[in-house]
Design a protein around this motif. Structure first.
Motif, PDB file in Angstrom:
ATOM      1  N   LYS A 111       0.832  -1.193   0.000  1.00 17.36           N
ATOM      2  CA  LYS A 111       0.000   0.000   0.000  1.00 17.36           C
ATOM      3  C   LYS A 111       0.874   1.253   0.000  1.00 17.36           C
ATOM      4  O   LYS A 111       0.595   2.232  -0.721  1.00 17.36           O
ATOM      5  CB  LYS A 111      -0.907  -0.006   1.222  1.00 17.36           C
ATOM      6  CG  LYS A 111      -1.828   1.209   1.322  1.00 17.36           C
ATOM      7  CD  LYS A 111      -2.689   1.145   2.575  1.00 17.36           C
ATOM      8  CE  LYS A 111      -3.591   2.390   2.645  1.00 17.36           C
ATOM      9  NZ  LYS A 111      -4.406   2.387   3.893  1.00 17.36           N
ATOM     10  N   GLN A 149       0.227  -0.762  -8.234  1.00 21.36           N
ATOM     11  CA  GLN A 149      -1.220  -0.873  -8.105  1.00 21.36           C
ATOM     12  C   GLN A 149      -1.678  -2.332  -8.244  1.00 21.36           C
ATOM     13  O   GLN A 149      -2.515  -2.820  -7.477  1.00 21.36           O
ATOM     14  CB  GLN A 149      -1.890  -0.012  -9.170  1.00 21.36           C
ATOM     15  CG  GLN A 149      -3.416   0.012  -9.045  1.00 21.36           C
ATOM     16  CD  GLN A 149      -4.055   0.826 -10.142  1.00 21.36           C
ATOM     17  OE1 GLN A 149      -3.630   0.756 -11.310  1.00 21.36           O
ATOM     18  NE2 GLN A 149      -5.053   1.616  -9.786  1.00 21.36           N
ATOM     19  N   TYR A 152      -0.697  -4.324  -5.167  1.00 18.42           N
ATOM     20  CA  TYR A 152      -1.554  -3.965  -4.025  1.00 18.42           C
ATOM     21  C   TYR A 152      -2.937  -4.624  -4.167  1.00 18.42           C
ATOM     22  O   TYR A 152      -3.475  -5.173  -3.196  1.00 18.42           O
ATOM     23  CB  TYR A 152      -1.671  -2.443  -3.946  1.00 18.42           C
ATOM     24  CG  TYR A 152      -2.536  -1.972  -2.799  1.00 18.42           C
ATOM     25  CD1 TYR A 152      -2.196  -2.268  -1.475  1.00 18.42           C
ATOM     26  CD2 TYR A 152      -3.698  -1.238  -3.039  1.00 18.42           C
ATOM     27  CE1 TYR A 152      -2.989  -1.840  -0.427  1.00 18.42           C
ATOM     28  CE2 TYR A 152      -4.498  -0.813  -1.998  1.00 18.42           C
ATOM     29  CZ  TYR A 152      -4.140  -1.120  -0.689  1.00 18.42           C
ATOM     30  OH  TYR A 152      -4.937  -0.704   0.354  1.00 18.42           O
ATOM     31  N   ASN A 153      -3.505  -4.578  -5.353  1.00 19.10           N
ATOM     32  CA  ASN A 153      -4.813  -5.210  -5.570  1.00 19.10           C
ATOM     33  C   ASN A 153      -4.740  -6.733  -5.385  1.00 19.10           C
ATOM     34  O   ASN A 153      -5.672  -7.361  -4.877  1.00 19.10           O
ATOM     35  CB  ASN A 153      -5.326  -4.896  -6.975  1.00 19.10           C
ATOM     36  CG  ASN A 153      -5.717  -3.440  -7.115  1.00 19.10           C
ATOM     37  OD1 ASN A 153      -6.046  -2.765  -6.127  1.00 19.10           O
ATOM     38  ND2 ASN A 153      -5.684  -2.924  -8.336  1.00 19.10           N
TER      39      ASN A 153
END
Length: 317
Positions: A111, A149, A152-153
């Motif tokens: 994050k 991104q 993180y997802n």
């Protein structure tokens, strides 16, 4: 004198022939409803709890069998159940608490990387408009932003799966294995109960067919006995006297060896199919006549408790 003697003899014969009392006495037998106790599974007899002549209550243990195969299968079934329960718990809960903590830490780190990349791409976007950075530098930073991104997802999805457990298909499969293991254990426990030979109802033990150490096979009769309150009287009636008796009729039976009378009622009247089942000791009937079996149940069972099976009883018709 000779003529007088002949007259007296003929008179005696006529009187004897006209004596209705002798012809109306019918002999029968005391009978008891029999019961047999059998084994359901094979096993060696290790203990006999009763002896011949004993009276037992429904549910009393008569004997105990040794069944080694059941003990072995029970241990296997218990182990399979423990394993199946663990599999189902793992499928439902998913990851362990330590694994959840590791994923939480991984999520926090990704994050921060994602937020830093997001800030960086915004700064570079403004700088690109003012031609302060090259397009290549911006593209490289944007690629890093997209990677951060995606990671993180991905960790969010991984953490969600870990908290929810395995797929529903995996959970159902694990649940099926657990139910199967439970069924196997119940089957073994049912078989284990069969090592105890139980009296099916109140009864007297007349015969014990096996001794200690002998093998009892499935369906083999271990105990023979008589049902409590199962005493009745059985008579053989010729067709010519059938009109003197009917089902439900109240009737008195005489018991010579106890010198008492017992009141009862007719429960069954049926034709005899074989002469071997005749109950009367000295039947008085014509060969062409049909014979019928008559069963008389006592009105008060307590009056028959001292009667001995197969002893003679009489009936006046």
């Amino acid at each position: 004198m000779k003529r007088v003697f002949v007259i007296l003899l003929l008179t005696s014969i006529v009187i004897c022939c006209k004596n209705p009392k002798k012809d109306s006495i019918i002999q029968g037998k005391v009978e008891n409803e029999q019961i047999a106790v059998v084994s359901k599974i094979p096993g060696k007899i290790i203990k006999i709890m009763v002896k011949e002549g004993d009276f037992v209550k429904k549910g009393d243990t008569l004997a105990i069998l040794d069944i080694p195969e059941v003990d072995a299968k029970k241990s296997q079934a218990e182990g399979a159940l423990i394993s199946a329960k663990a599999q189902y718990t793992m499928a439902v809960k998913g990851a362990t608490s330590n694994q959840i903590l590791q994923l939480e830490a991984k999520k926090q780190g990704l994050k921060e990387q994602y937020e830093f990349a997001q800030k960086s791409i915004k700064r570079l976007s403004n700088m690109l408009k003012d031609s302060l950075v090259s397009q290549q530098t911006y593209d490289e930073t944007f690629a890093k932003y997209q990677g951060a991104q995606a990671q993180y997802n991905a960790v969010i999805a991984e953490l969600d799966d870990a908290k929810k457990g395995g797929r529903i298909e995996q959970q159902n499969m694990a649940l099926g294995q657990q139910e199967r293991a439970i069924g196997a254990l119940e089957e073994v426990e049912t078989a284990n109960k069969e090592r105890y030979i139980i009296a099916p109802q109140d009864m007297s033990i007349e015969t014990i067919t096996l001794n200690l150490g002998e093998l009892a096979l499935p369906g083999y009769t271990l105990f023979n006995g008589f049902i409590s309150d199962g005493t009745y009287f059985r008579f053989t009636i010729p067709e010519s006297k059938l009109n003197k008796i009917k089902k439900g009729q109240q009737i008195t039976v005489s018991v010579p060896f106890t010198d008492k009378s017992i009141k009862g009622h007719v429960t069954t009247i049926k034709q005899l199919g074989a002469y071997g089942t005749i109950a009367t000791a000295y039947p008085d009937y014509e060969m062409q006549e049909s014979l019928f079996e008559v069963k008389i149940a006592p009105n008060n069972n307590s009056e028959t408790k001292d009667l001995i099976t197969k002893t003679t009883v009489t009936l006046s018709l």
